[in-house]
Scaffold this motif. Structure first.
Motif, PDB file in Angstrom:
ATOM      1  N   GLU A  91      -7.626  -7.588  -0.103  1.00  0.00           N
ATOM      2  CA  GLU A  91      -6.987  -7.905   1.287  1.00  0.00           C
ATOM      3  C   GLU A  91      -5.736  -7.008   1.290  1.00  0.00           C
ATOM      4  O   GLU A  91      -4.992  -7.201   0.456  1.00  0.00           O
ATOM      5  N   VAL A 141      -8.711  -5.696   5.743  1.00  0.00           N
ATOM      6  CA  VAL A 141      -7.573  -4.563   6.098  1.00  0.00           C
ATOM      7  C   VAL A 141      -6.907  -4.761   7.364  1.00  0.00           C
ATOM      8  O   VAL A 141      -7.558  -4.957   8.330  1.00  0.00           O
ATOM      9  N   LEU A 172      -6.496   3.141  -0.259  1.00  0.00           N
ATOM     10  CA  LEU A 172      -7.467   1.997   0.127  1.00  0.00           C
ATOM     11  C   LEU A 172      -8.775   3.043  -0.247  1.00  0.00           C
ATOM     12  O   LEU A 172      -9.803   2.023  -0.767  1.00  0.00           O
ATOM     13  N   VAL A 216      -1.436  -1.650   6.497  1.00  0.00           N
ATOM     14  CA  VAL A 216      -1.662  -0.390   6.093  1.00  0.00           C
ATOM     15  C   VAL A 216      -1.430   0.750   7.173  1.00  0.00           C
ATOM     16  O   VAL A 216      -2.198   0.842   8.195  1.00  0.00           O
ATOM     17  N   THR A 243       0.800  -1.163  -0.035  1.00  0.00           N
ATOM     18  CA  THR A 243       0.101   0.207   0.009  1.00  0.00           C
ATOM     19  C   THR A 243       0.833   1.205  -0.040  1.00  0.00           C
ATOM     20  O   THR A 243       0.436   2.275  -0.629  1.00  0.00           O
TER      21      THR A 243
END
Length: 416
Positions: free
Chosen positions: A289, A319, A304, A293, A266
Motif C-alpha cells: 500500500e 496505490v 513502484l 505517489v 515513495t
C-alpha cells in the motif's frame, strides 16, 4: 426463610479473578461491598489501568487531578503482590511528582508492562524506570526520555512505543539495540531524525514523523512495515546520497509480508541511483500500500515498479496518486514501461485499487502494465479525481481498451 446461597463468592478463585479483570479498576474496587469474601480480592489484581474515569467528573480540572492522584495512590498502597501491568492514560496529569513515586513503587514490584499516556507537558521519566529490567512492553507519550549512561537496555522488552518523546537520536538507537528480544517498534512525531535501527528479532515496524534518513541495519525478521514520512518544503530535507534508498531501506528484509507507505515515503525511497534489478526478491510480500505517489516523477514510478516486479507472490496492491504537483520534475527521454517491465509476470496478484487517478500517462500505463502481466487478476478498482465528465469518460474508454491476461479481471471505475 433462609438466606440464598452466595453462588458467586463460592466460584473458584480463577473465575473470580477473571471476573475482576474484566471490570474497570473503579468497579473492581466496588466489589468489596458485595461480601466479606470480596472485600480485598481486587487488591491482588496484577493489571492496573487508570484514566480520569476512575474518579467522579468535575468542571474544575484541579479537582479531577487531585482526586485522580489520591485514587491511584490509594490503590497502590492497598495493593498486595506483584503488578505486571500499569497503564495511566490521562491528560490531567502531566508533570506531577506523584508519578515519580508510583514508578518507583512499580520498579520494586516486578512490572512487565508500562503504559504512560500523559497530556502535553514536561514530564521527565525518572531514573527508576531504567531499573525495571523485567519490562516486556513500554509505551511512553509526551515525556522526556534520557537514559543514564550506565543503562544497557531492557533485556526482556518485546514491544516499544514512543509517541512525541523528547529524546536524542543516539539514545533511541542505544535503547533499540539494547533490547535484543524487541519484536514491535513504533516511533511517532519525531522531527528531523536520522535513525539507524538494529534489532535482530524485530517483526513489526511503524514510523511516523519527519525522518531525514533511516537505516535498517539488522532487521532480518521484519514482516510488516508502515512508514509515514513528512518534510517541510523541499526534497533536499532528505539526506542526499548516490546509494539507492529503496535498497538501503528495504534491502535487508527478506521476510517482509506487508509494506505500507504514506505521504513522502515513495519520494524518500526514490532518492539515489536506481540499480535496475534489486539485489533482493520479496517472496513473502503479499500486500503493498503506497499513498500519494507522484506519477509525474519517473523516479517514484520506478520505485513502484521495482517493488511490484520483485514481489512474485504479491496478492493485493493499493496505490493512491499524489493530487498536487509538489516537486520540480525533468522530462524523461525513455518510456518506463517499455524498457524491461513487461518481461515480468505477477502470477499471484488478485486485487488492485488505484485512487486519486487523474489520467496522466504514467498512471494509465501502470494500470495497463498490471492488467497485462497478472494472469489471476480478479478486480481492478480505479477511483478518479477528475471533475470533468468528458475527461472521465475518455479515461474509462482508454482503460477498457487495455488487454487483460486474466479472463476473470473486472474493471470498476469510481468517482471520488
Amino acid at each position: 426463610m433462609g438466606e440464598s446461597p452466595d453462588l458467586i463468592s463460592d466460584l473458584p478463585q480463577s473465575i473470580l479473578e477473571n471476573i475482576l479483570t474484566r471490570l474497570s479498576i473503579r468497579d473492581a474496587i466496588r466489589t468489596s461491598v458485595l461480601s466479606s469474601k470480596w472485600r480485598y480480592k481486587w487488591s491482588t489484581l496484577t493489571d492496573l489501568m487508570f484514566d480520569e474515569k476512575c474518579v467522579s467528573p468535575a468542571t474544575d480540572r484541579a479537582v479531577v487531578e487531585t482526586n485522580l492522584v489520591r485514587f491511584i495512590t490509594g490503590v497502590l498502597l492497598l495493593h498486595q503482590g506483584p503488578i505486571h501491568k500499569f497503564q495511566l492514560s490521562t491528560s490531567f496529569l502531566q508533570c506531577r511528582p506523584d508519578i515519580d513515586q508510583w514508578l518507583l513503587f512499580l520498579s520494586r514490584n516486578g512490572i512487565k508492562e508500562l503504559v504512560l499516556e500523559l497530556g502535553e507537558g514536561e514530564f521527565r521519566v525518572p531514573s527508576c524506570l531504567f531499573r525495571c529490567l523485567k519490562l516486556t512492553r513500554l509505551e511512553l507519550c509526551h515525556c522526556e526520555f534520557d537514559p543514564p549512561k550506565s543503562f544497557n537496555g531492557f533485556s526482556s522488552l518485546k514491544s516499544l512505543n514512543l509517541h512525541q518523546i523528547l529524546v536524542s537520536p543516539e539514545a533511541i538507537e542505544s535503547l533499540i539495540s539494547g533490547c535484543p528480544l524487541l519484536e514491535f517498534l513504533s516511533l511517532s512525531y519525531f522531527d528531523s531524525l536520522v535513525l539507524s535501527i538494529s534489532a535482530p528479532n524485530l517483526m513489526y515496524l511503524y514510523l511516523d514523523g519527519e525522518f531525514k534518513d533511516i537505516f535498517l541495519e539488522n532487521t532480518p525478521k521484519l514482516v510488516a512495515i508502515s512508514v509515514s514520512m513528512y518534510m517541510h518544503e523541499d526534497v533536499a530535507d532528505f539526506e542526499q546520497s548516490s546509494d539507492y534508498n529503496l535498497v538501503k531501506f528495504l534491502g535487508g528484509v527478506p521476510l517482509l509480508e506487508k509494506l505500507v507507505g504514506y505521504i513522502y515515503f515513495t519520494k524518500y525511497l526514490s532518492i539515489g541511483d536506481d540499480p535496475g534489478r534489486l539485489p533482493i526478491t520479496y517472496i513473502h510480500l503479499k500486500t503493498i500500500e503506497l499513498y500519494q505517489v507522484s506519477f509525474e516523477d519517473a523516479n517514484e514510478v520506478l520505485v513502484l515498479l521495482r517493488l511490484v516486479t520483485h514481489s512474485p507472490n504479491l496478492k493485493e496492491l493499493k496505490v493512491s496518486a499524489s493530487p498536487i504537483q509538489l516537486f520540480p520534475l525533468e522530462e524523461e527521454s525513455f518510456d518506463l514501461f517499455e524498457r524491461d517491465c513487461f518481461d515480468y509476470k505477477l502470477p499471484r496478484l488478485e486485487t488492485v485499487r488505484m485512487t486519486d487517478v487523474s489520467g496522466i500517462r504514467n498512471e494509465l500505463e501502470f494500470i495497463r502494465f498490471l492488467m497485462g502481466t497478472s494472469p489471476v487478476l480478479e478486480t481492478v478498482i480505479v477511483t478518479s479525481s477528475l471533475s470533468d465528465k468528458d475527461a472521465r469518460m475518455e479515461m474509462v474508454v482508454e482503460l477498457l481498451r487495455f488487454p487483460r491476461v486474466s479472463p476473470r479481471a473486472q474493471l470498476l471505475f469510481l468517482q471520488d
